[in-house]
Motif scaffolding. Structure first.
Motif, PDB file in Angstrom:
ATOM      1  N   GLY A 199      -2.592  -5.808  -5.412  1.00 45.99           N
ATOM      2  CA  GLY A 199      -3.323  -6.700  -4.515  1.00 45.99           C
ATOM      3  C   GLY A 199      -2.930  -6.520  -3.052  1.00 45.99           C
ATOM      4  N   GLN A 200      -1.680  -6.103  -2.820  1.00 50.20           N
ATOM      5  CA  GLN A 200      -1.235  -5.883  -1.446  1.00 50.20           C
ATOM      6  C   GLN A 200      -2.058  -4.787  -0.784  1.00 50.20           C
TER       7      GLN A 200
ATOM      8  N   GLU B 298      -5.047  -3.849  -1.739  1.00 49.18           N
ATOM      9  CA  GLU B 298      -6.433  -4.304  -1.598  1.00 49.18           C
ATOM     10  C   GLU B 298      -6.591  -5.222  -0.395  1.00 49.18           C
ATOM     11  N   ALA B 299      -5.614  -6.113  -0.200  1.00 50.84           N
ATOM     12  CA  ALA B 299      -5.690  -7.023   0.943  1.00 50.84           C
ATOM     13  C   ALA B 299      -5.669  -6.229   2.244  1.00 50.84           C
ATOM     14  N   ALA B 300      -4.802  -5.197   2.286  1.00 50.83           N
ATOM     15  CA  ALA B 300      -4.716  -4.381   3.492  1.00 50.83           C
ATOM     16  C   ALA B 300      -6.010  -3.611   3.717  1.00 50.83           C
ATOM     17  N   MET B 301      -6.566  -3.055   2.632  1.00 42.92           N
ATOM     18  CA  MET B 301      -7.824  -2.308   2.756  1.00 42.92           C
ATOM     19  C   MET B 301      -8.931  -3.231   3.238  1.00 42.92           C
ATOM     20  N   ALA B 302      -8.971  -4.445   2.688  1.00 45.79           N
ATOM     21  CA  ALA B 302     -10.032  -5.380   3.049  1.00 45.79           C
ATOM     22  C   ALA B 302      -9.944  -5.773   4.520  1.00 45.79           C
ATOM     23  N   LEU B 303      -8.727  -5.716   5.077  1.00 47.69           N
ATOM     24  CA  LEU B 303      -8.571  -6.040   6.497  1.00 47.69           C
ATOM     25  C   LEU B 303      -8.885  -4.837   7.387  1.00 47.69           C
ATOM     26  N   GLY B 304      -9.203  -3.711   6.760  1.00 46.42           N
ATOM     27  CA  GLY B 304      -9.531  -2.509   7.532  1.00 46.42           C
ATOM     28  C   GLY B 304      -8.309  -1.783   8.053  1.00 46.42           C
ATOM     29  N   ILE B 305      -7.121  -2.058   7.478  1.00 46.11           N
ATOM     30  CA  ILE B 305      -5.898  -1.387   7.925  1.00 46.11           C
ATOM     31  C   ILE B 305      -5.889   0.045   7.390  1.00 46.11           C
ATOM     32  N   PRO B 306      -5.720   1.026   8.262  1.00 43.04           N
ATOM     33  CA  PRO B 306      -5.751   2.426   7.804  1.00 43.04           C
ATOM     34  C   PRO B 306      -4.587   2.746   6.863  1.00 43.04           C
TER      35      PRO B 306
ATOM     36  N   LYS C 263      -0.875   3.171   8.231  1.00 40.70           N
ATOM     37  CA  LYS C 263      -0.289   1.902   8.686  1.00 40.70           C
ATOM     38  C   LYS C 263       0.025   1.003   7.503  1.00 40.70           C
TER      39      LYS C 263
ATOM     40  N   SER D  95       3.811  -0.156   7.040  1.00 38.85           N
ATOM     41  CA  SER D  95       4.168  -1.539   7.399  1.00 38.85           C
ATOM     42  C   SER D  95       4.065  -2.514   6.246  1.00 38.85           C
ATOM     43  N   ILE D  96       3.289  -2.179   5.234  1.00 39.78           N
ATOM     44  CA  ILE D  96       3.073  -3.171   4.175  1.00 39.78           C
ATOM     45  C   ILE D  96       3.644  -2.737   2.834  1.00 39.78           C
TER      46      ILE D  96
END
Lengths: 491, 240
Positions: free
Chosen positions: A390-391, A393-401, A404, A408-409
Motif C-alpha cells: 500500500g505504501q 500505491e499511495a506514493a504512485m497515486a500521489l504522482g511521486i516518481p 523518489k 524517501s518512502i
C-alpha cells in the motif's frame, strides 16, 4: 520511469571512494615533483628482525639490516628508495606484477625461486639453528629423529627441516611468533630457524635454547630479488662487490646482529610468564594507530556495500530480465568464492589489467565492498519486500516518481526492517577486516603481527587487539541501538 | 471530465471487469455500490492506473490515460486517491506526510506547502496533530490525514476506495462528514462505499456494479426507490 538514472549511483560511489583517497595520491605526486632522482620501490615483509622490522616504539618506520644495505646501494647508484611493506608470501607476486622493483626480505636465493625471479649475488650466508625448550636441548638434526619439527612457511629452513630423518611431521607456520607458541605448547619439539632470528627468540624467551647446525654448502645465501630480466641486477652486483671489499657490509652486519650472550640493550625485558603485558610497553600507540585504518576501511566497504547492494536489490525486484540475471549472477559469484581470493585478485590483477596501481587500502575497500554488496542485496531485497504494498500505491497515486518513492518512502522503511541485519554485516566487516593484512594494509591485525614479530612474544599483542576489536564492536552496536530507537520513533 | 469506454480487466482467465462504459462530469459525485467481488474497487483503481486495464480506453480531461505515450505520473497528480487502509507513510509526521508530494513533486516551497497543509488540517479538524506520527492516531484521524494528503496536491478528481470500511463504527461519521464537505465544495468524486445512507445523501449518481458489469447508473432517488434490475432489487433487499 527513471531507472536509468540509478546507473549513476555506482559511478558516484566510485568517484567518492577515489576522492577519499585522493589526499594520498597528491602526497605521492608532490614527492615525485620535488625529487628529480628516479625512485625504486623495494618490497619487504617487516616481521623478520633484525633483517627488517617496524620500529613500532618510535615512528613506525621500517628498519633493519636489509634496509640499511638497500639504502647504501641505492645512494651509491643515485636512486631514491621507497619501501612497500607486505606479507612475505605476496612478495614474489608483487615483483611479477611490477608493483615493486626489487625485494629484500631475508630471502634466500633458492633454485626454486630462481625459476620466477632473478637474484643478485648473495650478501649474507645465514647459519641455521635448532631452537627448542631448554630441557630438551637438541643439538643435531639426527637427535630430532621421529619428532615433529617446525619452520617458517616459504623459508629456506623449511628445506632443512625436511632433512630431519624420519621426522613425523614438518609443520610450516607463517610467523616466527607462531613457532614460539608451538614449542611452548609442546606441539613441536623444535624449530629450524636462522641464527640472527634464533638469538632474538632465545633472548626474549628464556625458556628456549638454540644450537647451531653445520653450515650448508648448498645454501644460496640471502640475495636481492628482481623481476625476471630486470635491468638493475648488474648495477646492484657491482655495489655489493664494492661493499664486501671495503668492509662496509661487515660493518652493517656487526651493527645489526646481536651477540648470543649479552642481550641487546634495548631488547625487551624477558619474562618467564606466559602472558606479561609489560612487553607491550612502547608498542601501544603504534597498535592504536591501526584503529583508524580499520575503521576507515570498514566505513568505506560498508558504504560501498550498502550502495551497491541497494542497486543490486533494485535490479532483483525490477522485473527486467537482464538486470535480474546480472544481479543474481553477481550475488552467486561473490557469495560463492572466498573473500581472500577476491581480495588478492583485485589487488594484484588490477595493475596488470588496467595499468592503475591500486593502493592496498582502496583494493581492500573495493573487495570487501563488492563482497558485502552480494550479501546485502539479499537482505535489502527482503527488507523492501516486507514494506506494505500500500505504501507504493499511495506514493504512485500521489504522482511521486519511482526513484523518489524508493529513496524517501520505501528505503527508509526497508532500512528499519533490516537494521539488525545491517549491524551484523558491519560487525562482520570490522572483524573480517583483519584479512587485509595479507596485502600489507597496516590495520590492527597487521600491527599486532608486527609487534609479535618484534617482541618475539606470542600472546600479548593478540589479546590487546582482540580487546580493541571487541570495544569497537560494542561501540558500533550501541550506536546502532540509538539509530534504531530514532527510526522507531514513528511507532 | 472522465470518459470510460469498454473497459475490461482480467486476471489470467478470470474476467473481473466486463466492458464498462460511462462518463463523469465535472463536479459530479458518484457513489459506486454493489456486492463484494463485483469489481467496484478494481474499476476505481483502473481510473488512476493502479490496475492496468486489459482493454478499453480511459480519458481524463482530454488526456488518454490508457495510451502507451501517456505521462501517467503527471496525470496521477491531478487524481487524488484515498485507500481503505489509509497507507500513511509511517516514518513521517502528519505534516511531512502532507507536504512531501507537493514539495517533492510539484516543487512548491516548504513554507507554502506547510501553510497549505495546516489549512487542510484545520479543515479536517486535526491541526493539533501536525507533529504526531501516524501510529499515534486513531483510524478516523488517520483517514482524515490521508484525505488532507491527497487534497494537498490540489487534485481535480478524488477517488475513495471504501474509505470507512476499516474504521470502528464510532469513527465512520467524522470521516464521512469530511467527504461530504468536499462533495459540497464541487469536487469531482468517485466513492466506493457500503454506507448506503451516505451514498443516498452525498452522491449525485449511483453506479450499481455486479459481476464486472455496470448494471445501473441513476440518481439516488431513482435507484433507492425504484431500482430497475432484478440484481439491484435483490442487493437492496439484503443491505437495507
Amino acid at each position: 520511469m527513471n531507472k536509468q538514472k540509478l546507473f549513476y549511483v555506482p559511478m558516484i560511489a566510485l568517484v567518492l571512494l577515489f576522492a577519499l583517497f585522493s589526499p594520498m595520491f597528491s602526497v605521492y605526486a608532490q614527492e615525485a615533483a620535488e625529487t628529480p632522482k628516479k625512485t625504486l620501490i623495494m618490497g619487504t615483509s617487516p616481521d623478520f628482525p633484525p633483517y627488517e622490522s617496524v620500529d613500532a616504539k618510535n615512528n613506525g618506520e621500517i628498519i633493519g639490516l636489509d634496509i640499511d644495505i638497500a639504502k647504501t646501494i641505492l645512494s651509491e647508484l643515485g636512486y631514491e628508495l621507497q619501501i612497500q611493506s607486505m606479507d612475505f608470501s605476496g612478495l614474489i607476486a608483487a615483483m611479477q606484477t611490477g608493483r615493486v622493483d626489487f625485494v629484500m626480505s631475508g630471502m634466500s636465493a633458492t633454485e626454486e625461486r630462481k625459476k620466477s625471479v632473478d637474484f643478485s649475488d648473495p650478501y649474507y650466508f645465514a647459519r641455521n639453528t635448532i631452537v627448542s625448550k631448554a630441557d630438551n636441548n637438541y643439538e643435531t638434526l639426527e637427535s630430532l629423529e621421529g619428532l615433529v619439527v617446525g619452520a617458517q612457511l616459504g623459508s629456506v629452513q623449511e628445506a632443512v627441516a625436511n632433512q630431519v630423518p624420519n621426522a613425523s611431521e614438518v609443520r610450516k607456520l607463517n610467523k616466527i611468533a607462531d613457532l614460539i607458541l608451538e614449542i611452548n605448547s609442546n606441539r613441536i619439539a623444535a624449530a629450524i630457524v636462522e641464527d640472527a632470528v634464533a638469538v632474538e627468540m632465545t633472548n626474549a624467551n628464556p625458556s628456549l635454547v638454540m644450537n647451531f647446525l653445520p653450515a650448508d654448502a648448498n645454501d644460496g645465501g640471502y640475495a636481492i630479488a628482481f623481476p625476471k630480466g630486470s635491468p638493475y641486477v648488474e648495477e646492484f652486483n657491482t655495489v655489493i662487490a664494492d661493499m664486501k671489499e671495503s668492509g662496509k657490509l661487515d660493518e652493517l652486519l656487526q651493527q645489526w646482529f646481536p651477540e648470543p650472550e649479552p642481550k641487546k640493550v634495548d631488547s625487551v625485558e624477558s619474562s618467564k610468564a606466559l602472558i606479561d603485558f609489560s612487553v607491550l610497553q612502547g608498542y601501544v600507540p603504534y597498535i592504536l594507530k591501526g584503529v583508524g585504518v580499520t575503521l576507515l576501511f570498514t566505513l568505506v566497504s560498508a558504504l560501498l556495500g550498502l550502495i551497491l547492494g541497494s542497486i543490486l536489490s533494485l535490479f532483483k525486484i525490477s522485473g527486467i530480465k537482464p538486470l535480474k540475471w546480472f544481479a543474481t549472477g553477481y550475488t552467486s559469484i561473490f557469495r560463492g568464492t572466498p573473500l581472500l581470493v577476491q581480495l588478492t585478485l583485485i589487488y594484484y590483477a588490477t595493475p596488470q589489467l588496467t595499468g592503475y596501481d591500486i593502493p592496498p587500502l582502496l583494493a581492500a575497500g573495493l573487495a570487501f565492498g563488492l563482497n558485502s554488496a552480494a550479501y546485502l542485496s539479499e537482505t535489502i531485497r527482503a527488507g523492501i519486500m516486507a514494506v506494505d504494498k500500500g505504501q507504493q500505491e499511495a506514493a504512485m497515486a500521489l504522482g511521486i516518481p519511482y526513484r523518489k518513492m524508493m529513496i524517501s518512502i520505501i528505503f527508509p522503511q526497508a532500512l528499519r526492517n533490516i537494521l539488525p541485519a545491517l549491524v551484523n554485516e558491519c560487525v562482520a566487516l570490522i572483524k573480517e577486516s583483519s584479512l587485509v593484512s595479507i596485502i600489507g594494509v597496516a590495520d590492527l591485525m597487521r600491527r599486532a603481527d608486527i609487534v609479535r614479530a618484534d617482541t618475539f612474544r606470542a600472546f600479548e599483542a593478540l589479546l590487546l587487539v582482540a580487546a580493541i576489536y571487541y570495544v569497537l564492536v560494542l561501540i558500533l552496536t550501541s550506536l546502532a541501538h540509538m539509530l534504531e530507537r530514532r527510526l522507531r520513533r514513528g511507532d | 471530465m472522465i470518459k470510460v469506454q469498454q473497459l475490461t480487466k482480467s486476471y489470467g482467465k478470470q474476467q473481473v471487469l466486463k466492458g464498462i462504459s460511462t462518463s463523469v462530469n465535472k463536479g459530479e459525485v458518484v457513489a459506486i455500490i454493489g456486492p463484494s467481488g463485483s469489481g467496484k474497487s478494481t474499476f476505481l483503481r483502473c481510473l488512476n492506473l493502479l490496475e492496468v486495464p486489459t482493454s478499453g480506453t480511459i480519458l481524463i480531461g482530454d488526456q488518454e490515460l490508457t495510451s502507451p505515450k501517456a505521462d501517467v505520473a503527471s496525470i496521477r497528480q491531478h487524481i487524488g486517491m484515498v485507500f481503505q487502509h489509509f497507507h500513511l507513510f509511517p516514518h513521517m509526521t502528519v505534516l511531512e506526510n502532507i507536504t512531501f508530494a507537493p514539495t517533492q513533486v510539484k516543487g512548491i516551497s516548504q513554507e507554502e506547502a506547510k501553510r497549505k497543509a495546516m489549512e487542510l488540517l484545520t479543515k479536517v479538524g486535526l491541526a493539533d496533530k501536525a507533529d504526531s506520527y501516524p501510529s499515534k492516531l486513531s483510524g478516523g484521524q488517520k483517514q482524515r490525514v490521508a484525505i488532507a494528503r491527497s487534497l494537498a496536491m490540489e487534485p481535480e478528481i478524488m477517488l475513495f476506495d471504501e474509505p470507512t470500511s476499516a474504521l470502528d463504527p464510532e469513527m465512520v461519521k467524522e470521516v464521512l462528514n469530511v467527504i461530504k464537505d468536499l462533495a459540497d465544495s464541487g469536487m469531482t468524486m468517485l466513492i466506493v462505499t457500503h454506507e448506503m445512507k451516505f451514498a443516498r445523501e452525498a452522491a449525485d449518481t449511483i453506479y450499481f456494479l455486479d459481476q464486472g458489469q455496470l448494471i445501473e447508473s441513476a440518481t439516488p432517488d431513482q435507484f433507492f426507490t425504484n431500482p430497475q434490475s432484478e440484481r439491484a432489487i435483490r442487493f437492496l433487499e439484503q443491505v437495507l
